[in-house]
Design an enzyme around this catalytic site. Sequence first.
Site, mmCIF file in Angstrom:
data_model
loop_
_atom_site.group_PDB
_atom_site.id
_atom_site.type_symbol
_atom_site.label_atom_id
_atom_site.label_comp_id
_atom_site.label_asym_id
_atom_site.label_seq_id
_atom_site.Cartn_x
_atom_site.Cartn_y
_atom_site.Cartn_z
ATOM 1 N N GLN A 151 -7.627 0.522 3.793
ATOM 2 C CA GLN A 151 -8.569 -0.055 4.819
ATOM 3 C C GLN A 151 -9.842 -0.202 4.436
ATOM 4 O OE1 GLN A 151 -7.633 -1.378 7.767
ATOM 5 N NE2 GLN A 151 -5.520 -0.526 7.759
ATOM 6 N N GLY A 165 0.833 -1.285 0.026
ATOM 7 C CA GLY A 165 0.035 0.078 0.112
ATOM 8 C C GLY A 165 0.709 1.300 0.063
ATOM 9 N N THR A 166 1.851 1.309 0.838
ATOM 10 C CA THR A 166 2.874 2.477 0.819
ATOM 11 C C THR A 166 3.332 2.719 -0.550
ATOM 12 O OG1 THR A 166 3.525 1.731 3.186
ATOM 13 C CG2 THR A 166 4.815 3.231 2.083
ATOM 14 N N CYS A 186 0.951 0.343 12.914
ATOM 15 C CA CYS A 186 2.211 0.772 12.089
ATOM 16 C C CYS A 186 3.072 1.690 12.759
ATOM 17 C CB CYS A 186 1.720 1.268 10.658
ATOM 18 S SG CYS A 186 0.702 0.303 9.781
ATOM 19 N N SER A 234 -3.779 -2.577 -0.499
ATOM 20 C CA SER A 234 -2.890 -3.699 -0.064
ATOM 21 C C SER A 234 -3.208 -5.123 0.079
ATOM 22 C CB SER A 234 -2.415 -2.942 1.294
ATOM 23 O OG SER A 234 -1.324 -3.749 1.745
ATOM 24 N N GLY A 235 -2.557 -5.932 -0.065
ATOM 25 C CA GLY A 235 -2.888 -7.390 -0.257
ATOM 26 C C GLY A 235 -3.253 -7.810 1.446
ATOM 27 N N HIS A 236 -2.280 -7.402 2.251
ATOM 28 C CA HIS A 236 -2.387 -7.908 3.573
ATOM 29 C C HIS A 236 -3.453 -7.477 4.506
ATOM 30 C CE1 HIS A 236 -0.213 -4.999 6.202
ATOM 31 N NE2 HIS A 236 0.261 -4.519 5.341
HETATM 32 N N1 PLP Z 1 -2.584 3.195 4.414
HETATM 33 C C1 PLP Z 1 -3.467 2.799 5.314
HETATM 34 C C2 PLP Z 1 -4.683 3.262 5.629
HETATM 35 C C3 PLP Z 1 -2.865 1.793 6.220
HETATM 36 O O1 PLP Z 1 -3.722 1.314 7.239
HETATM 37 C C4 PLP Z 1 -1.700 0.965 5.973
HETATM 38 C C5 PLP Z 1 -1.056 -0.060 6.836
HETATM 39 O O2 PLP Z 1 -1.685 -0.054 7.795
HETATM 40 C C6 PLP Z 1 -0.908 1.510 4.742
HETATM 41 C C7 PLP Z 1 -1.491 2.443 4.030
HETATM 42 C C8 PLP Z 1 0.223 0.940 4.088
HETATM 43 O O3 PLP Z 1 0.155 -0.347 3.614
HETATM 44 P P1 PLP Z 1 1.395 -1.491 3.474
HETATM 45 O O4 PLP Z 1 1.585 -1.903 4.772
HETATM 46 O O5 PLP Z 1 0.786 -2.383 2.542
HETATM 47 O O6 PLP Z 1 2.354 -0.659 3.119
#
Ligand code: PLP
Length: 387
Positions: free
Chosen positions: A178, A71-72, A324, A198-200
């Site tokens: 989310q 996602g990032t 996170c 994001s997959g996870h």
């Molecule tokens: N954006 C949101 C709203 C998230 O909750 C998260 C992860 O917690 C991310 C982005 C980042 O996703 P990733 O962990 O796949 O990089």
Amino acid sequence: MDVIYFDNNATTNIAPEVLDEMFPYLKDLYGNPSSMHTFGGQLHKKVEEARAKVAKLIGAEPEEIIFTSCGTESDNTAIMSAVESVPHKKHIITSRVEHPAVLNFCKHLARKGYRVTYLSVNKQGQLNMDEFIKSIDEDTSVVSLMYANNESGVIFPITEIGEILKERKILFHTDAVQAVGKIPIDLKKLSIDMLALSGHKLHAPKGVGALYVRKGTRFHPYIIGGHQEHGRRAGTENVASIIALGKACELAGENLYKEMTYLKGMRDKLEAALLKSCPDARVNGDVSRRLPNTTNLSFEYVEGEAILLRLNEFGICASSGSACTSGSLEPSHVLRAMGVPATSIHGSIRFSLSRYNTEAEVDKVIEIMPPIIKELRQLSPYGRERL
Ligand code: PLP
């Protein structure tokens, strides 16, 4: 001891069906989808099938989906692409409650000379739409606002935001990490130019994500190298995880409405019971516009970390603030932006559920939380006074 996992906004388990689907591509079918030979080349078809499944879940076309590593990466890529597409404009709008994947990237761009507006939110965690409209100016290139908040579960008025930006011809990116798989999203009906997932967060593995880029939107790749993803994201495809993401999206789409009802029922039961049994507890966030799986509760006169440690003794996983950013005792930037008092922030706990949670697990938390809160308050000088 069995684990009771109520931390699904941090990450989710891989669905058994997803694991079954991806496993052959980790073991025997390890080819490279770009290869000329059949052994590798056959994987190209599987990647495209996965792309179609991801697209279907969000009402997109397959060619509008770019696979990424997380996602990032999707968030960073979208914002970078947007500012590069409109190089003469130097203003970015985001909100104070974004995930660090957006917030810190905007701070990075601010250090490079971009002007960033961080919109405030009200006590419910909702945007002030007047402030949003007033913040738009001639220099605005992109607006990045999240679909749903990871800590509070609050859903932003994405439809309205999209309409406002479409009218003004300003690019709109949304971090839907989310939201995807938890609530219905139909990009055919929304004015969104780019969307990150994001997959996870939806029962696929960690390390795979996707970025939706609406057809006709100018796009600048962030990772440059080979020709993969039609030159939009270089690097040999993470085939097994991409297949997994496709399967996870398919499962989410098949069961979305049923799961939403199931999760909302359990979440509401948990929330109502804890508010009733624990004095001086409150919900953080707009309860009328929230993800069905999330509740963020504050318990006055106790520390969230202390609650987590006690829950942990029972095998119960929850979170205080954003997982996170856990590891630091900095009060949550989301709850701070919502004007939640410092004492309530320190006593905040997020429970986030998934389809794998059961009512018996909810009942277990309902049973053990009140004595934990009571006991911790007895240890706290402020709490003792209140008992
Ligand atoms: N954006 C949101 C709203 C998230 O909750 C998260 C992860 O917690 C991310 C982005 C980042 O996703 P990733 O962990 O796949 O990089």
